[in-house]
Scaffold this motif. Structure first.
Motif, PDB file in Angstrom:
ATOM      1  N   ALA A   6       0.758  -1.693  -0.244  1.00  0.00           N
ATOM      2  CA  ALA A   6       0.255   0.025   0.011  1.00  0.00           C
ATOM      3  C   ALA A   6       1.076   0.902  -0.211  1.00  0.00           C
ATOM      4  CB  ALA A   6      -0.641  -0.098   1.382  1.00  0.00           C
ATOM      5  N   ALA A   7       1.824   1.198   0.803  1.00  0.00           N
ATOM      6  CA  ALA A   7       2.850   2.288   0.267  1.00  0.00           C
ATOM      7  C   ALA A   7       3.975   2.469   0.467  1.00  0.00           C
ATOM      8  CB  ALA A   7       3.838   2.407   1.846  1.00  0.00           C
ATOM      9  N   ALA A   9       2.079   1.834  -3.650  1.00  0.00           N
ATOM     10  CA  ALA A   9       1.165   1.996  -4.315  1.00  0.00           C
ATOM     11  C   ALA A   9       1.213   3.401  -4.534  1.00  0.00           C
ATOM     12  CB  ALA A   9      -0.408   1.158  -4.404  1.00  0.00           C
ATOM     13  N   CYS A  10       0.903   3.559  -3.236  1.00  0.00           N
ATOM     14  CA  CYS A  10       0.936   5.195  -3.126  1.00  0.00           C
ATOM     15  C   CYS A  10       1.342   6.214  -3.567  1.00  0.00           C
ATOM     16  CB  CYS A  10      -0.930   5.582  -1.363  1.00  0.00           C
ATOM     17  SG  CYS A  10      -1.246   4.550  -0.554  1.00  0.00           S
ATOM     18  N   ARG A  11       2.744   6.746  -3.050  1.00  0.00           N
ATOM     19  CA  ARG A  11       3.404   7.181  -3.736  1.00  0.00           C
ATOM     20  C   ARG A  11       3.470   7.746  -4.974  1.00  0.00           C
ATOM     21  NH1 ARG A  11       9.608   6.328  -2.966  1.00  0.00           N
ATOM     22  NH2 ARG A  11       9.482   4.487  -4.587  1.00  0.00           N
ATOM     23  N   ILE A  13       0.023   8.585  -6.078  1.00  0.00           N
ATOM     24  CA  ILE A  13      -1.209   9.049  -6.341  1.00  0.00           C
ATOM     25  C   ILE A  13      -1.376   9.664  -5.630  1.00  0.00           C
ATOM     26  CG2 ILE A  13      -2.389   7.321  -7.901  1.00  0.00           C
ATOM     27  CD1 ILE A  13      -3.314   6.436  -4.946  1.00  0.00           C
ATOM     28  N   LEU A  14       0.092   9.938  -4.531  1.00  0.00           N
ATOM     29  CA  LEU A  14      -0.060  11.060  -3.082  1.00  0.00           C
ATOM     30  C   LEU A  14      -1.763  12.127  -3.598  1.00  0.00           C
ATOM     31  CD1 LEU A  14       2.819  10.699  -1.524  1.00  0.00           C
ATOM     32  CD2 LEU A  14       0.405  10.260  -0.576  1.00  0.00           C
ATOM     33  N   LEU A  18      -7.087   8.700  -3.851  1.00  0.00           N
ATOM     34  CA  LEU A  18      -7.400   7.564  -4.621  1.00  0.00           C
ATOM     35  C   LEU A  18      -8.090   6.419  -5.324  1.00  0.00           C
ATOM     36  CD1 LEU A  18      -6.089   5.080  -2.847  1.00  0.00           C
ATOM     37  CD2 LEU A  18      -7.567   5.537  -1.375  1.00  0.00           C
ATOM     38  N   TYR A  21      -7.378   4.507  -8.433  1.00  0.00           N
ATOM     39  CA  TYR A  21      -7.395   2.806  -8.283  1.00  0.00           C
ATOM     40  C   TYR A  21      -8.765   2.722  -7.631  1.00  0.00           C
ATOM     41  CZ  TYR A  21      -2.367   4.056  -7.592  1.00  0.00           C
ATOM     42  OH  TYR A  21      -0.717   3.724  -7.775  1.00  0.00           O
TER      43      TYR A  21
END
Ligand SMILES: [Zn+2]
Length: 182
Positions: A6-7, A9-11, A13-14, A18, A21
């Protein structure tokens, strides 16, 4: 495992949110690289090639993201490798229904400037690979524009300074896309 994926993958789309996704309903994790058998590809002459591929990750259109855990562990450590950013970049690319290396761009971004930056860099890499040069970018990126975008996304988040030196126009387009307003 969930937290690490998750960490990473989130980079990307900060700043994007969300929602990007929404299409990712599941993430399937294999212990290590996995083999996809009997994949068919039709070449320009219409000949069907069947091959077995060894993969560290995969992103299906309207389907899961598949990741090899050993490769996830090796991702995002400043070595220019990040299978999570790579596969989720494919998901962003697919948001407009086309895996063509161009995700839906933000208002104010120029499609032409994007295409110019990426085409030039892609052609440059393809020419280097063809000459047999030992390229900094994984030659896999020369497969097609969608792989090129995914590989550049990995580099953008893992070794941005180096990407900036290698392909400055691509770097600034990716900054406009991943960090609008910066
Ligand atoms: Zn890929």
């Amino acid at each position: 495992m969930r937290v690490r994926i998750a960490a990473l993958a989130c980079r990307p789309i900060l700043a994007l949110g969300l929602d990007c996704y929404d299409d990712v309903r599941s993430v399937i994790v294999h212990p290590d690289e996995f083999v996809v058998r009997g994949r068919e590809e039709v070449d320009a002459a219409g000949v069907v090639h069947v091959s077995d591929d060894v993969l560290s990750g995969e992103a299906w259109e309207q389907g899961p993201v598949i990741l090899a855990w050993q490769e996830v562990l090796a991702s995002g450590r400043g070595d220019g490798f990040d299978v999570v950013a790579h596969e989720f970049a494919h998901k962003l690319d697919l948001l407009d229904g086309d895996a063509n290396g161009t995700p839906p761009l933000h208002r104010g971004m120029s499609r032409e400037a994007w295409a110019q930056a990426f085409q030039w860099a892609y052609d440059d890499l393809c020419a280097r690979v063809e000459r047999g040069e030992d390229t900094w970018l994984d030659p896999y990126a020369a497969d097609d524009p969608s792989e090129f975008f995914a590989v550049c996304t990995e580099l953008y988040f893992d070794v941005p300074e180096r990407l900036k030196i290698e392909y400055p126009a691509v770097f600034s387009q990716l900054t406009a896309f991943y960090h609008p307003g910066r």
